[in-house]
Design a protein around this motif. Structure first.
Motif, PDB file in Angstrom:
ATOM      1  N   VAL A 196      55.697  37.188 -20.092  1.00  0.00           N
ATOM      2  CA  VAL A 196      54.360  36.707 -20.458  1.00  0.00           C
ATOM      3  C   VAL A 196      53.274  37.574 -19.821  1.00  0.00           C
ATOM      4  O   VAL A 196      52.268  37.906 -20.466  1.00  0.00           O
ATOM      5  N   SER A 249      52.833  28.523 -23.072  1.00  0.00           N
ATOM      6  CA  SER A 249      53.775  28.301 -21.977  1.00  0.00           C
ATOM      7  C   SER A 249      53.828  26.829 -21.568  1.00  0.00           C
ATOM      8  O   SER A 249      54.890  26.321 -21.198  1.00  0.00           O
ATOM      9  N   GLY A 267      57.001  31.258 -17.766  1.00  0.00           N
ATOM     10  CA  GLY A 267      55.989  31.772 -18.669  1.00  0.00           C
ATOM     11  C   GLY A 267      54.616  31.210 -18.387  1.00  0.00           C
ATOM     12  O   GLY A 267      53.600  31.918 -18.466  1.00  0.00           O
ATOM     13  N   PHE A 308      61.089  35.299 -17.928  1.00  0.00           N
ATOM     14  CA  PHE A 308      60.005  34.969 -18.846  1.00  0.00           C
ATOM     15  C   PHE A 308      58.638  34.965 -18.160  1.00  0.00           C
ATOM     16  O   PHE A 308      57.617  35.129 -18.830  1.00  0.00           O
ATOM     17  N   GLU A 341      48.174  32.039 -24.126  1.00  0.00           N
ATOM     18  CA  GLU A 341      49.499  32.118 -23.494  1.00  0.00           C
ATOM     19  C   GLU A 341      49.734  30.917 -22.586  1.00  0.00           C
ATOM     20  O   GLU A 341      50.857  30.416 -22.480  1.00  0.00           O
TER      21      GLU A 341
END
Length: 454
Positions: free
Chosen positions: A333, A156, A275, A329, A152
């Motif tokens: 996430v 991101s 994110g 966001f 992630e």
């Protein structure tokens, strides 16, 4: 150094094959997020597309999750994951390469953009299901949160730099040449995956198994688990609304706020900044508040900031729009890291492809519907009205989670240790052998072993 990055260095990043998987993900995500800005700008600036046509383009990119999501999962469970991901990357690179070629020849049309988006979407379905199903074969169960957090973080980071660079490339070079960045990203991803040394055992289907029976088994596993059902409902609604946003935000920023392509890229990068912060802090937040609690708390706290999108036309402009995206966001996430890690731990290895594909069908199948809805709303009532409906919908996303057993839990129930094979702690040329559950990939001794709520 962040807590999440330090944990990753001490865990998954010790594995050479995980580092290659991470590098491939970084290359593919970087190119994809350049194109996230470039492809709609090709439609709007070069082909003068309407709001509905932009919505239809977004729908074409995600329609495959609705059309082939379920059979794709059953098929993924029958093949080795890495070769499948490599083939998917090659298809995506070839499809994207056709856009700058046609643009240079002066023959680019909306029909070609729709076709490219649809073909890329089909390859992405197979890639994503295989990618999520492969990670538990690579990492031990107790490092899945760290591994997903690292992935992630990469995604991101690409979101932070990709849209801004995409907008800048469009402004400097023109819209269709910027799409070439995605071609390079997919090609580099395929190369990284090709270098992974660990060979998966070839899955053996159970005697008498059929594609229909395999799909049904995946559906029964997901729909029969109360926590997976509510996660699917909340995520499906969130993705529907995200698709409304994706279908309308470029039109809104260009035509309502009057932003240049470079400024559009910067505005969209704000979502990725949020994110990235979410990816870096997800592990810490889950440890402090509880993995179950953070699943419903993150959308509850951050969802209301979506109202800043429609308000940005009259007060604050692009910075207000960017702030709303960043906060929403961030929550998305944090939510994703927690719920994806839970799904991977919960599911028996032989069902991972079908479980992930079933959830992708339920969760991501709403994306083309949301994109079409956003295009229709923006075409009929204006982009701001579409964003207003989208913001109102985000307030409802946490409701399925709040009316479930999750609200009374701090941490998610731990499945039996039999569910997952132990992955090696070190990687020496990728030849390590899984220590437990030898039947997980071969199909022998296949008793149904699903985790209960306890």
């Amino acid at each position: 150094m962040s807590v999440t990055f330090r944990a990753a260095v001490n865990g998954p990043l010790r594995l050479r094959d995980f580092r290659l998987l991470l590098a491939g993900a970084a290359a593919a995500q970087f190119g994809a997020h350049v194109t996230l800005v470039a492809l709609p700008l090709v439609a709007v600036l070069v082909l003068d597309a309407s709001a509905f046509q932009v919505g239809l383009l977004t729908a074409a990119e995600t329609a495959a999750f609705l059309l082939i999501g379920l059979p794709a999962g059953a098929w993924v469970d029958r093949v080795r994951k890495v070769p499948l991901m490599i083939r998917a990357d090659v298809v995506r690179a070839a499809a994207m390469a056709s856009v700058p070629v046609a643009g240079a020849a002066g023959v680019l049309t909306m029909a070609q953009l729709y076709a490219v988006a649809f073909v890329t979407g089909i390859a992405t379905v197979f890639f994503d299901v295989a990618h999520q199903s492969y990670l538990p074969h690579l990492l031990p169960r107790d490092q899945l949160v760290k591994g997903n957090g690292a992935l992630e973080t990469v995604r991101s980071s690409a979101q932070v730099t990709g849209p801004g660079l995409g907008g800048g490339l469009v402004q400097l070079l023109g819209a269709h040449p910027a799409v070439a960045a995605n071609t390079a990203g997919y090609a580099l991803s395929a190369l990284c995956l090709w270098r992974i040394g660990r060979t998966e055992p070839r899955p053996e289907p159970a005697p008498g198994a059929s594609l229909r029976a395999d799909i049904g088994e995946g559906l029964r596993f997901v729909l029969g688990h109360p926590l997976l059902r509510v996660i699917a409902a909340a995520t499906g609604l969130g993705n529907f609304l995200t698709a409304v946003l994706m279908a309308t935000q470029t039109v809104f920023l260009v035509r309502d706020l009057g932003l240049a392509p470079g400024a559009v890229g910067l505005a969209l990068s704000a979502a990725a900044v949020g994110g990235l912060v979410g990816a870096l802090t997800a592990g810490t937040l889950a440890a402090r508040w509880g993995q179950a609690r953070i699943i419903w708390l993150s959308p509850l706290v951050t969802g209301p900031f979506a109202v800043l999108w429609p308000l940005s036309e009259r007060a604050g402009g692009a910075p207000l729009f960017a702030l709303g995206s960043g906060v929403v966001f961030f929550g998305a996430v944090v939510y994703n890291v927690a719920q994806v890690s839970f799904r991977q731990v919960l599911c028996p290895p032989r069902l991972l492809g079908r479980m992930n594909a079933t959830l992708r069908f339920l969760m991501w199948g709403t994306l083309p519907l949301g994109a079409l809805a956003g295009g229709v709303l923006a075409d009929g009532f204006g982009a701001r009205a579409a964003l207003l409906c989208c913001a109102a919908g985000f307030l409802a996303v946490p409701l399925p989670l709040l009316f479930s057993a999750l609200r009374g839990m701090r941490d998610l129930p731990a499945p039996s240790d039999e569910v997952h094979a132990a992955a090696p702690d070190t990687d020496t040329a990728g030849a390590a052998v899984t220590a437990a559950e030898p039947d997980a990939q071969t199909g022998t001794d296949r008793r149904d072993r699903t985790a209960s709520l306890g």
